[in-house]
Design a protein around this motif. Sequence first.
Motif, PDB file in Angstrom:
ATOM      1  N   ALA A   1     -58.132   4.352 -32.841  1.00  0.00           N
ATOM      2  CA  ALA A   1     -59.520   4.378 -33.299  1.00  0.00           C
ATOM      3  C   ALA A   1     -60.422   3.563 -32.377  1.00  0.00           C
ATOM      4  O   ALA A   1     -61.596   3.914 -32.178  1.00  0.00           O
ATOM      5  CB  ALA A   1     -59.611   3.845 -34.724  1.00  0.00           C
ATOM      6  N   LEU A   2     -59.875   2.491 -31.805  1.00  0.00           N
ATOM      7  CA  LEU A   2     -60.659   1.619 -30.932  1.00  0.00           C
ATOM      8  C   LEU A   2     -60.593   2.028 -29.466  1.00  0.00           C
ATOM      9  O   LEU A   2     -61.182   1.362 -28.618  1.00  0.00           O
ATOM     10  CB  LEU A   2     -60.173   0.172 -31.094  1.00  0.00           C
ATOM     11  CG  LEU A   2     -60.472  -0.468 -32.458  1.00  0.00           C
ATOM     12  CD1 LEU A   2     -59.698  -1.761 -32.628  1.00  0.00           C
ATOM     13  CD2 LEU A   2     -61.973  -0.709 -32.606  1.00  0.00           C
TER      14      LEU A   2
ATOM     15  N   THR B   1     -65.549  -4.051 -41.055  1.00  0.00           N
ATOM     16  CA  THR B   1     -66.959  -4.448 -40.959  1.00  0.00           C
ATOM     17  C   THR B   1     -67.376  -4.629 -39.507  1.00  0.00           C
ATOM     18  O   THR B   1     -68.450  -4.172 -39.093  1.00  0.00           O
ATOM     19  CB  THR B   1     -67.203  -5.751 -41.745  1.00  0.00           C
ATOM     20  OG1 THR B   1     -66.901  -5.528 -43.119  1.00  0.00           O
ATOM     21  CG2 THR B   1     -68.650  -6.201 -41.620  1.00  0.00           C
ATOM     22  N   ILE B   2     -66.535  -5.280 -38.731  1.00  0.00           N
ATOM     23  CA  ILE B   2     -66.860  -5.510 -37.317  1.00  0.00           C
ATOM     24  C   ILE B   2     -66.767  -4.219 -36.514  1.00  0.00           C
ATOM     25  O   ILE B   2     -67.577  -3.970 -35.614  1.00  0.00           O
ATOM     26  CB  ILE B   2     -65.920  -6.586 -36.729  1.00  0.00           C
ATOM     27  CG1 ILE B   2     -66.207  -7.936 -37.395  1.00  0.00           C
ATOM     28  CG2 ILE B   2     -66.076  -6.699 -35.219  1.00  0.00           C
ATOM     29  CD1 ILE B   2     -65.243  -9.017 -37.015  1.00  0.00           C
ATOM     30  N   ALA B   3     -65.793  -3.383 -36.844  1.00  0.00           N
ATOM     31  CA  ALA B   3     -65.586  -2.121 -36.125  1.00  0.00           C
ATOM     32  C   ALA B   3     -65.539  -0.984 -37.138  1.00  0.00           C
ATOM     33  O   ALA B   3     -64.460  -0.542 -37.539  1.00  0.00           O
ATOM     34  CB  ALA B   3     -64.292  -2.170 -35.308  1.00  0.00           C
ATOM     35  N   PRO B   4     -66.699  -0.489 -37.598  1.00  0.00           N
ATOM     36  CA  PRO B   4     -66.728   0.540 -38.647  1.00  0.00           C
ATOM     37  C   PRO B   4     -65.945   1.806 -38.305  1.00  0.00           C
ATOM     38  O   PRO B   4     -65.508   2.517 -39.207  1.00  0.00           O
ATOM     39  CB  PRO B   4     -68.226   0.844 -38.789  1.00  0.00           C
ATOM     40  CG  PRO B   4     -68.917  -0.407 -38.337  1.00  0.00           C
ATOM     41  CD  PRO B   4     -68.055  -0.950 -37.243  1.00  0.00           C
ATOM     42  N   ILE B   5     -65.731   2.050 -37.015  1.00  0.00           N
ATOM     43  CA  ILE B   5     -64.973   3.238 -36.614  1.00  0.00           C
ATOM     44  C   ILE B   5     -63.541   3.189 -37.116  1.00  0.00           C
ATOM     45  O   ILE B   5     -62.850   4.208 -37.205  1.00  0.00           O
ATOM     46  CB  ILE B   5     -65.014   3.391 -35.073  1.00  0.00           C
ATOM     47  CG1 ILE B   5     -64.608   4.809 -34.676  1.00  0.00           C
ATOM     48  CG2 ILE B   5     -64.118   2.353 -34.388  1.00  0.00           C
ATOM     49  CD1 ILE B   5     -64.857   5.119 -33.221  1.00  0.00           C
ATOM     50  N   THR B   6     -63.064   1.992 -37.503  1.00  0.00           N
ATOM     51  CA  THR B   6     -61.685   1.845 -37.982  1.00  0.00           C
ATOM     52  C   THR B   6     -61.552   2.092 -39.488  1.00  0.00           C
ATOM     53  O   THR B   6     -60.442   2.081 -40.014  1.00  0.00           O
ATOM     54  CB  THR B   6     -61.155   0.432 -37.692  1.00  0.00           C
ATOM     55  OG1 THR B   6     -61.933  -0.529 -38.442  1.00  0.00           O
ATOM     56  CG2 THR B   6     -61.237   0.103 -36.203  1.00  0.00           C
ATOM     57  N   ALA B   7     -62.654   2.318 -40.182  1.00  0.00           N
ATOM     58  CA  ALA B   7     -62.633   2.352 -41.647  1.00  0.00           C
ATOM     59  C   ALA B   7     -61.662   3.386 -42.208  1.00  0.00           C
ATOM     60  O   ALA B   7     -61.057   3.172 -43.254  1.00  0.00           O
ATOM     61  CB  ALA B   7     -64.030   2.590 -42.196  1.00  0.00           C
TER      62      ALA B   7
ATOM     63  N   ILE C   1     -57.001  -8.610 -43.908  1.00  0.00           N
ATOM     64  CA  ILE C   1     -58.098  -8.622 -42.922  1.00  0.00           C
ATOM     65  C   ILE C   1     -58.750  -7.252 -42.748  1.00  0.00           C
ATOM     66  O   ILE C   1     -59.625  -7.093 -41.898  1.00  0.00           O
ATOM     67  CB  ILE C   1     -57.636  -9.154 -41.551  1.00  0.00           C
ATOM     68  CG1 ILE C   1     -56.557  -8.255 -40.934  1.00  0.00           C
ATOM     69  CG2 ILE C   1     -57.185 -10.592 -41.655  1.00  0.00           C
ATOM     70  CD1 ILE C   1     -56.389  -8.491 -39.448  1.00  0.00           C
ATOM     71  N   ARG C   2     -58.364  -6.279 -43.570  1.00  0.00           N
ATOM     72  CA  ARG C   2     -58.993  -4.968 -43.414  1.00  0.00           C
ATOM     73  C   ARG C   2     -60.514  -5.019 -43.614  1.00  0.00           C
ATOM     74  O   ARG C   2     -61.249  -4.427 -42.816  1.00  0.00           O
ATOM     75  CB  ARG C   2     -58.357  -3.949 -44.363  1.00  0.00           C
ATOM     76  CG  ARG C   2     -58.943  -2.560 -44.183  1.00  0.00           C
ATOM     77  CD  ARG C   2     -58.141  -1.461 -44.842  1.00  0.00           C
ATOM     78  NE  ARG C   2     -58.643  -0.151 -44.400  1.00  0.00           N
ATOM     79  CZ  ARG C   2     -57.961   0.968 -44.422  1.00  0.00           C
ATOM     80  NH1 ARG C   2     -56.719   0.963 -44.878  1.00  0.00           N
ATOM     81  NH2 ARG C   2     -58.484   2.092 -43.994  1.00  0.00           N
TER      82      ARG C   2
END
Length: 202
Positions: free
Chosen positions: A162-163, A146-152, A140-141
């Motif tokens: 990160a969130l 994609t939904i939360a680009p800050i987690t990339a 699910i990465r």
Amino acid sequence: MSTFVVFDLEFTSWSGSLEQDWSEPGQLREIVQIGALRISTGNSADDHSVVEEYEALVRPVVNPRLSPFFTGLTGIDQETVDREGVAPAEALSDFLAFCRGQSVLSYGNDMVVLGENVGWARARGEEIKNGFLSAGFLNIRPWLNTIAPITASANSGRLWEALGLPKPVAGREHSALFDCYSIAAAIRHLCAGGAALPEGCL
């Protein structure tokens, strides 16, 4: 009650092994720790509560001595693995039983490492009592990033940070069960915000 599984692995590593894709002679990604959570989908999108934990330490076979790099990264020491670790076939059989009939989510391609370890155990003539076909494994990465680009750029154990979420449980990153709680917190947060898990997760 509908549920799915989130899992994470810690496996043998050495300084530079990630960058070199474990290409040095004798370097294999042997599982040392498995962590997993069974999570309820509940009646609302923001439920996703943990209903069961799974955790196992595993004794590696090809490289039974843990590298100082691995111990520093994970906090898992040789004495603990020697004392509490189980044989790979036992751990893999038990974990696949835990996953039976479930969607099984990881943050990255941990199912590939799982498959490698199942193959090695079978090549040694060891019996794996449960197989992959009764569970649906999914990375699910891509969905999460994609939904939360800050987690990339975040590893699984730092998703909560990160969130901007509270630390999910006591512990540290690169501990398989802690990393599962970090992934679960990210899923819960994103679904509460209106995101739907990828098709095929449930």
